[in-house]
Design an enzyme around this catalytic site. Structure first.
Site, mmCIF file in Angstrom:
data_model
loop_
_atom_site.group_PDB
_atom_site.id
_atom_site.type_symbol
_atom_site.label_atom_id
_atom_site.label_comp_id
_atom_site.label_asym_id
_atom_site.label_seq_id
_atom_site.Cartn_x
_atom_site.Cartn_y
_atom_site.Cartn_z
ATOM 1 N N PRO A 2 0.808 -1.214 0.000
ATOM 2 C CA PRO A 2 0.000 0.000 0.000
ATOM 3 C C PRO A 2 0.847 1.273 0.000
ATOM 4 O O PRO A 2 1.689 1.469 0.871
ATOM 5 C CB PRO A 2 -0.797 -0.109 1.308
ATOM 6 C CG PRO A 2 -0.682 -1.523 1.738
ATOM 7 C CD PRO A 2 0.581 -2.044 1.166
ATOM 8 N N GLU A 3 0.608 2.119 -1.005
ATOM 9 C CA GLU A 3 1.178 3.455 -1.027
ATOM 10 C C GLU A 3 0.022 4.438 -0.829
ATOM 11 O O GLU A 3 -1.077 4.024 -0.471
ATOM 12 C CB GLU A 3 1.903 3.702 -2.362
ATOM 13 C CG GLU A 3 2.966 2.651 -2.659
ATOM 14 C CD GLU A 3 3.680 2.872 -3.991
ATOM 15 O OE1 GLU A 3 3.665 4.012 -4.488
ATOM 16 O OE2 GLU A 3 4.247 1.908 -4.523
ATOM 17 N N HIS A 92 -3.664 -14.657 9.455
ATOM 18 C CA HIS A 92 -2.615 -13.717 9.882
ATOM 19 C C HIS A 92 -3.151 -12.531 10.678
ATOM 20 O O HIS A 92 -2.704 -11.401 10.482
ATOM 21 C CB HIS A 92 -1.836 -13.192 8.669
ATOM 22 C CG HIS A 92 -1.349 -14.271 7.747
ATOM 23 N ND1 HIS A 92 -0.535 -15.301 8.178
ATOM 24 C CD2 HIS A 92 -1.563 -14.494 6.429
ATOM 25 C CE1 HIS A 92 -0.261 -16.095 7.160
ATOM 26 N NE2 HIS A 92 -0.874 -15.637 6.080
ATOM 27 N N ARG A 111 3.460 -10.754 6.810
ATOM 28 C CA ARG A 111 4.891 -10.587 7.061
ATOM 29 C C ARG A 111 5.219 -9.876 8.366
ATOM 30 O O ARG A 111 6.394 -9.667 8.663
ATOM 31 C CB ARG A 111 5.516 -9.819 5.890
ATOM 32 C CG ARG A 111 5.552 -10.668 4.659
ATOM 33 C CD ARG A 111 6.004 -9.904 3.439
ATOM 34 N NE ARG A 111 5.781 -10.712 2.251
ATOM 35 C CZ ARG A 111 5.842 -10.263 1.016
ATOM 36 N NH1 ARG A 111 6.145 -9.005 0.802
ATOM 37 N NH2 ARG A 111 5.624 -11.055 0.008
ATOM 38 N N ARG A 150 18.847 20.147 -1.894
ATOM 39 C CA ARG A 150 19.534 18.874 -1.695
ATOM 40 C C ARG A 150 20.303 18.517 -2.961
ATOM 41 O O ARG A 150 20.010 19.042 -4.029
ATOM 42 C CB ARG A 150 18.536 17.751 -1.398
ATOM 43 C CG ARG A 150 17.769 17.941 -0.124
ATOM 44 C CD ARG A 150 16.702 16.884 0.012
ATOM 45 N NE ARG A 150 16.036 16.991 1.298
ATOM 46 C CZ ARG A 150 15.021 17.821 1.519
ATOM 47 N NH1 ARG A 150 14.540 18.542 0.547
ATOM 48 N NH2 ARG A 150 14.484 17.892 2.716
#
Length: 289
Positions: A2-3, A92, A111, A150
């Site tokens: 997921p983003e 899970h 995970r 930067r």
DNA sequence: TGAATTGTTATCGT
DNA sequence: AACGATAACAATTC
């Protein structure tokens, strides 16, 4: 994984079920993912009503009526699942929240990379994250500043959550392709026009992701359609939609990276490395809030 | 079997 | 010394 668009989709689905509800029970089956620890989160959330449900970067944020906030980060493989009554439990399950109307919210995570945190100081937590790319503060000027103060490559900069919050590997590659910029281009060498294109590309691809309810590229995140709209991610060797050249797959900043060498050239204006150049002061133009 | 995945932290180099 | 790059890490699936 997921983003921003996937998390936004999840938040929009969860919001109507959560707002106004009180959390009556909290259980962790993987205490290592709970911060600062299980008792602190339990103390923080039990008996609290959920005032609002928001997204900040890739975080799901539950603002509670005691002023605290419950934060959920799905990382790689986290999912939210709902249950009512005595249905069969999904696989899970790592954490369980029971609500006062009988609903049960579960964090499922094969995970175990996902994280749950409770904080009494939402503002300082939020301050550690960068600007919201779909928010009003993400102006061309703001992006120009973040780029010019930067000396880094574009892609690692886009993935840096303390600079811009919510972009992950998929949307970084897609935005760079749409903007015609090489992932390794030095961020402080962009012309003003290129900064505008990058900002537009980022916002367009993130909005398209939300409109399509995110990208389902593997077993982790189901339901989205954005994977059909991807032009470079996961398409190494295929022909670029724009110019026909084969899409390249490389590794940048330890992440798989997909781009079109023809549409996203490095050599033209992309002078990497050569010559030290002046950089804008890092802490100038700080933003409010 | 090893590659893939995220964000944090530690470490190395310039 | 400060910043940027790099590697390791947590854990699992295919």
């Amino acid at each position: 994984m997921p983003e921003l668009p996937e998390v936004e989709t999840i938040v929009r689905a969860a919001r109507p079920r959560l707002v106004g509800r009180t959390i009556v029970r909290f259980e962790s089956r993987w205490p290592r993912q709970i911060h600062p620890d299980v008792p602190a989160v339990r103390r923080g959330v039990l008996g609290c009503r959920v005032r609002r449900v928001d997204r900040r970067g890739k975080y799901i944020v539950l603002r509670l009526d005691d002023g605290g906030a419950l934060l959920i980060h799905l990382r790689m493989s986290g999912r939210l699942e709902w249950a009512a009554g005595h249905a069969v439990e999904p696989a899970h399950v790592r954490a369980v929240f029971d609500l006062d109307d009988g609903q049960r919210l579960m964090l499922c995570d094969a995970r175990k990379f996902g994280r749950i945190a409770y904080t009494t100081d939402w503002r300082s937590f939020s301050a550690r994250l960068g600007v919201e790319p779909l928010g009003p503060q993400f102006t061309p000027r703001r992006l120009a500043h973040e780029l010019s103060c930067r000396a880094r490559r574009l892609k690692p900069l886009l993935l840096d959550q303390s600079v811009i919050a919510g972009i992950g590997n998929i949307y970084a590659d897609e935005a760079l392709h749409r903007a015609g910029l090489h992932p390794c281009r030095r961020c402080d060498t962009l012309a003003p026009e290129q900064v505008r294109r990058l900002r537009s590309a980022l916002r367009a691809v993130l909005r398209q992701g939300i409109r399509n309810q995110g990208a389902s590229i593997d077993w982790i995140y189901p339901g989205g359609r954005m994977q059909r709209r991807l032009r470079v991610y996961g398409r190494g060797g295929e022909a670029c939609d724009r110019c026909g050249a084969p899409i390249a797959t490389t590794r940048v900043a330890q992440r798989s990276t997909h781009f079109c060498p023809a549409c996203q050239p490095l050599d033209e204006q992309g002078d990497r490395g050569l010559g030290r150049r002046r950089r804008a002061p890092r802490r100038a133009a700080a933003c409010a809030g």
